[in-house]
Design a protein around this motif. Structure first.
Motif, PDB file in Angstrom:
ATOM      1  N   GLN A  70      32.113  -5.483  21.709  1.00 28.73           N
ATOM      2  CA  GLN A  70      31.173  -5.313  22.708  1.00 28.73           C
ATOM      3  C   GLN A  70      31.859  -5.918  24.065  1.00 28.73           C
ATOM      4  OE1 GLN A  70      28.357  -3.755  23.098  1.00 28.73           O
ATOM      5  NE2 GLN A  70      28.374  -2.828  20.907  1.00 28.73           N
ATOM      6  N   SER A 109      33.769   0.885  26.650  1.00 26.47           N
ATOM      7  CA  SER A 109      33.532   1.818  27.604  1.00 26.47           C
ATOM      8  C   SER A 109      33.274   3.248  26.898  1.00 26.47           C
ATOM      9  CB  SER A 109      35.286   1.868  28.260  1.00 26.47           C
ATOM     10  OG  SER A 109      36.139   2.414  27.201  1.00 26.47           O
ATOM     11  N   GLU A 110      33.129   3.952  27.767  1.00 28.12           N
ATOM     12  CA  GLU A 110      32.701   5.503  27.376  1.00 28.12           C
ATOM     13  C   GLU A 110      33.828   6.137  26.197  1.00 28.12           C
ATOM     14  OE1 GLU A 110      29.814   7.021  27.289  1.00 28.12           O
ATOM     15  OE2 GLU A 110      29.061   5.336  28.173  1.00 28.12           O
ATOM     16  N   GLU A 111      35.018   5.804  26.743  1.00 31.03           N
ATOM     17  CA  GLU A 111      36.142   6.287  25.918  1.00 31.03           C
ATOM     18  C   GLU A 111      36.279   5.437  24.542  1.00 31.03           C
ATOM     19  OE1 GLU A 111      41.321   6.413  26.083  1.00 31.03           O
ATOM     20  OE2 GLU A 111      40.094   5.747  27.843  1.00 31.03           O
ATOM     21  N   LYS A 142      33.759   4.355  23.112  1.00 29.47           N
ATOM     22  CA  LYS A 142      32.660   4.732  22.308  1.00 29.47           C
ATOM     23  C   LYS A 142      32.766   6.202  21.682  1.00 29.47           C
ATOM     24  CE  LYS A 142      29.063   2.667  25.315  1.00 29.47           C
ATOM     25  NZ  LYS A 142      27.848   3.025  26.222  1.00 29.47           N
ATOM     26  N   MET A 143      33.568   6.867  22.534  1.00 27.90           N
ATOM     27  CA  MET A 143      34.088   8.210  21.703  1.00 27.90           C
ATOM     28  C   MET A 143      35.015   7.899  20.610  1.00 27.90           C
ATOM     29  SD  MET A 143      32.336  10.550  23.244  1.00 27.90           S
ATOM     30  CE  MET A 143      33.034  11.922  22.565  1.00 27.90           C
ATOM     31  N   LYS A 144      36.142   6.929  20.777  1.00 27.61           N
ATOM     32  CA  LYS A 144      36.821   6.776  19.692  1.00 27.61           C
ATOM     33  C   LYS A 144      36.178   6.066  18.503  1.00 27.61           C
ATOM     34  CE  LYS A 144      41.054   5.880  22.628  1.00 27.61           C
ATOM     35  NZ  LYS A 144      41.997   5.015  22.987  1.00 27.61           N
ATOM     36  N   SER A 157      33.099   6.657  17.550  1.00 25.02           N
ATOM     37  CA  SER A 157      32.399   7.863  17.133  1.00 25.02           C
ATOM     38  C   SER A 157      33.260   8.709  16.384  1.00 25.02           C
ATOM     39  CB  SER A 157      31.626   8.620  18.268  1.00 25.02           C
ATOM     40  OG  SER A 157      31.033   9.785  17.572  1.00 25.02           O
ATOM     41  N   PHE A 185      25.981   4.995  21.571  1.00 27.12           N
ATOM     42  CA  PHE A 185      25.755   5.631  22.758  1.00 27.12           C
ATOM     43  C   PHE A 185      24.481   5.092  23.594  1.00 27.12           C
ATOM     44  CE2 PHE A 185      28.652   8.251  20.507  1.00 27.12           C
ATOM     45  CZ  PHE A 185      29.808   8.456  21.316  1.00 27.12           C
ATOM     46  N   ASP A 225      22.102   2.996  26.021  1.00 28.85           N
ATOM     47  CA  ASP A 225      22.408   2.148  27.174  1.00 28.85           C
ATOM     48  C   ASP A 225      21.556   0.948  26.840  1.00 28.85           C
ATOM     49  OD1 ASP A 225      23.762   4.153  28.795  1.00 28.85           O
ATOM     50  OD2 ASP A 225      21.967   4.870  29.598  1.00 28.85           O
TER      51      ASP A 225
END
Length: 102
Positions: free
Chosen positions: A54, A57-59, A61-63, A65, A99, A101
């Motif tokens: 923690q 970043s969004e990237e 989070k995608m990795k 996932s 994902f 917020d």
């Protein structure tokens, strides 16, 4: 593309499958018990460790996932993940949670 950690987990699970689990008949209780225990621990420890990252970043989070999906697939090669109960639900819930917020 998954992380090096998840690739290592996959390789180790395959090694365990081919060097240890093959010794048991797949239709016997010891095989089921060992597979479930192994799969449950892999999923639970993965979630525990992944939860420490923690903020993300969004990237990232995608990795993560992608890694979660790959861990689920890797564990699925040794046992039916849907029969694992809580550890499987924990992994799926964590995938949704990353994902959200805050």
């Amino acid at each position: 593309r998954t992380s090096a950690y998840v690739s290592d987990v996959e390789n180790r699970l395959q090694a365990i499958k081919h060097k240890v689990l093959y010794l048991f008949d797949a239709n016997t209780p010891p095989y089921e018990t060992n597979c479930r225990q192994l799969a449950s621990r892999v999923m639970s420890f993965f979630v525990r460790h992944a939860a420490l990252h923690q903020p993300m970043s969004e990237e990232g989070k995608m990795k993560l996932s992608t890694d979660i999906a790959q861990v689920q697939f890797a564990v699925g090669t040794i046992c039916n993940t849907e029969k694992l109960g809580a550890p499987f639900k924990e992994l799926r819930a964590f995938r949704s949670l990353i994902f959200m917020d805050t």
